[in-house]
Write a protein that holds these residues in place. Structure first.
Motif, mmCIF file in Angstrom:
data_model
loop_
_atom_site.group_PDB
_atom_site.id
_atom_site.type_symbol
_atom_site.label_atom_id
_atom_site.label_comp_id
_atom_site.label_asym_id
_atom_site.label_seq_id
_atom_site.Cartn_x
_atom_site.Cartn_y
_atom_site.Cartn_z
ATOM 1 N N GLU A 1 1.757 -1.075 -0.180
ATOM 2 C CA GLU A 1 -0.455 -0.218 0.212
ATOM 3 C C GLU A 1 1.203 1.104 0.248
ATOM 4 O O GLU A 1 1.815 1.281 0.354
ATOM 5 C CB GLU A 1 -1.263 -0.056 1.209
ATOM 6 C CG GLU A 1 -1.328 1.039 1.463
ATOM 7 C CD GLU A 1 -3.082 1.326 2.403
ATOM 8 O OE1 GLU A 1 -2.722 2.394 2.680
ATOM 9 O OE2 GLU A 1 -3.846 0.390 2.451
ATOM 10 N N SER B 1 -1.686 -0.972 -4.533
ATOM 11 C CA SER B 1 -2.915 0.036 -3.923
ATOM 12 C C SER B 1 -2.598 1.149 -4.111
ATOM 13 O O SER B 1 -1.645 1.333 -2.409
ATOM 14 C CB SER B 1 -3.711 -0.193 -2.502
ATOM 15 O OG SER B 1 -2.604 -0.766 -1.531
ATOM 16 N N HIS C 1 -4.764 -4.644 -9.153
ATOM 17 C CA HIS C 1 -6.078 -5.255 -8.641
ATOM 18 C C HIS C 1 -7.236 -5.079 -9.328
ATOM 19 O O HIS C 1 -8.383 -5.067 -8.804
ATOM 20 C CB HIS C 1 -6.282 -5.388 -7.200
ATOM 21 C CG HIS C 1 -5.910 -5.637 -5.383
ATOM 22 N ND1 HIS C 1 -4.753 -6.546 -5.622
ATOM 23 C CD2 HIS C 1 -4.227 -4.164 -5.696
ATOM 24 C CE1 HIS C 1 -3.929 -6.056 -4.656
ATOM 25 N NE2 HIS C 1 -3.365 -4.968 -5.230
#
Length: 365
Positions: free
Chosen positions: A18, A38, A59
């Motif tokens: 992340e 992400s 994703h």
């Protein structure tokens, strides 16, 4: 090794990252080895100007807009997987490069200040084309479009681009019988027909190593836009490319500048006698083309082959207004210093002839 994984199935799971919200970073470049990525759920990359992502596993969807990256000027996504949908709403974006983004089915980009766009190897798989949702790019300030990919006007939409002056198109195969040729050549032709006028056209032309019994496919290109500059870059594998050049010139007789780039790499193949690449056999005697506007011819990676000199002779004959011939020789050509005298022997007296050898740092063996 990582690039091979872009097109391999399956790919092992390697965890995810992340991305923290770096509020003061002006440039972020990540090479993740296909880790997942992400963006943070909240926060603003307030100072970010350039974002480069390579070998990333997404994703499924990615959205970048001005609320998260309000001043982003440059974006590159290279060799990525599992990015089916990419949405961009970035009013300051100036340049973008999407290359080998595997599985991309939808691209929606509203980028009003974009000037330079490159898209390559993102829509080439027939499996993805069946499920492709479409591409819509709104970029009215675009100046340079390098679309080195599959193209279909029904699925890929561009806004009006009145400032566009450079167009690069997907590879073209003037000879061959592989199924890739039947897909890329019509795609290239469709894109060329989209534009009625463009200042500079760049084309990459592949001549395959083994052409035994192969028919010419040059007629796969039926029309070129109204252009002034034509740049043909060949990957010829030792083959003759004069016939291909002259075929292209029949569709753009009004150009003023012609640049031809030969192979940068060492010839790996020997062109056999009576090879398909040398057809029609009378191309050296061409008297059907009149290039009255052509003023400059430039040839790069010149190797001193007889067919290269033959092409120059034809160009001098059909373009009586040539005023400058510039030759940059490959370093494998030892006699480059004597080449100028050879060319002057058949060039017109008013034509300037410049011959040089590119430094090793600009060439590859």
């Amino acid at each position: 090794m990582l690039f091979d994984e872009v097109f391999s199935d399956p790919i092992e799971e390697r965890g995810a990252l992340e991305l923290p919200c770096f509020t003061r970073a002006t440039k972020i470049a990540l090479r993740l080895g296909f880790l997942g990525l992400s963006l943070p759920p909240s926060g603003v990359f307030a100072a970010l100007r350039e974002l480069r992502l390579s070998f990333v596993r997404f994703h499924g969807e990615l959205t970048l807009d001005d609320t998260v990256m309000p001043f982003l000027e440059g974006l590159e996504i290279y060799s990525a997987r599992v990015l089916a949908s990419l949405t961009l709403r970035l009013k300051h974006l100036n340049w973008m490069n999407l290359s080998a983004v595997r599985g991309l089915l939808r691209l929606n980009a509203v980028v009003p200040r974009l000037k330079f766009l490159t898209v390559s190897c993102c829509f080439c798989s027939s499996t993805w084309l069946v499920a492709m949702a479409g591409v819509c790019i709104v970029a009215e300030e675009l100046q340079v479009l390098r679309w080195l990919d599959w193209y279909c006007p029904r699925l890929i939409k561009f806004s009006q681009m009145p400032r566009l002056y450079v167009l690069s198109v997907s590879p073209f195969y003037p000879y061959g019988r592989h199924r890739q040729h039947t897909k890329f050549n019509p795609s290239c032709d469709r894109l060329l027909k989209t534009f009625s006028r463009i200042r500079c056209l760049e084309m990459l032309v592949f001549i395959e190593p083994h052409l035994g019994g192969v028919n010419p496919l040059m007629e796969g290109i039926t029309r070129l836009p109204d252009i002034r500059f034509l740049h043909l870059q060949f990957s010829a594998h030792g083959h003759v490319y004069g016939a291909s050049v002259l075929y292209m010139l029949t569709m753009c007789t009004g150009i003023s500048n012609l640049k031809i780039g030969g192979d940068r790499y060492k010839d790996q193949d020997v062109c056999p006698p009576n090879c398909s690449c040398d057809r029609p056999p009378n191309w050296r005697d061409n008297k059907d083309i009149s290039m009255r506007s052509l003023r400059e011819v430039q040839m790069l990676n010149f190797r001193g082959k007889e067919h290269e000199l033959d092409l120059l002779r034809v160009l001098v004959r059909v373009a009586t207004g040539i005023r400058r011939i510039r030759i940059t020789c490959h370093r494998s050509f030892a006699a480059w210093e004597r080449l100028s005298a050879v060319i002057r022997s058949f060039a017109r007296p008013e034509t300037s002839v410049e011959v040089s050898q590119a430094p090793p740092s600009l060439q590859r063996q």
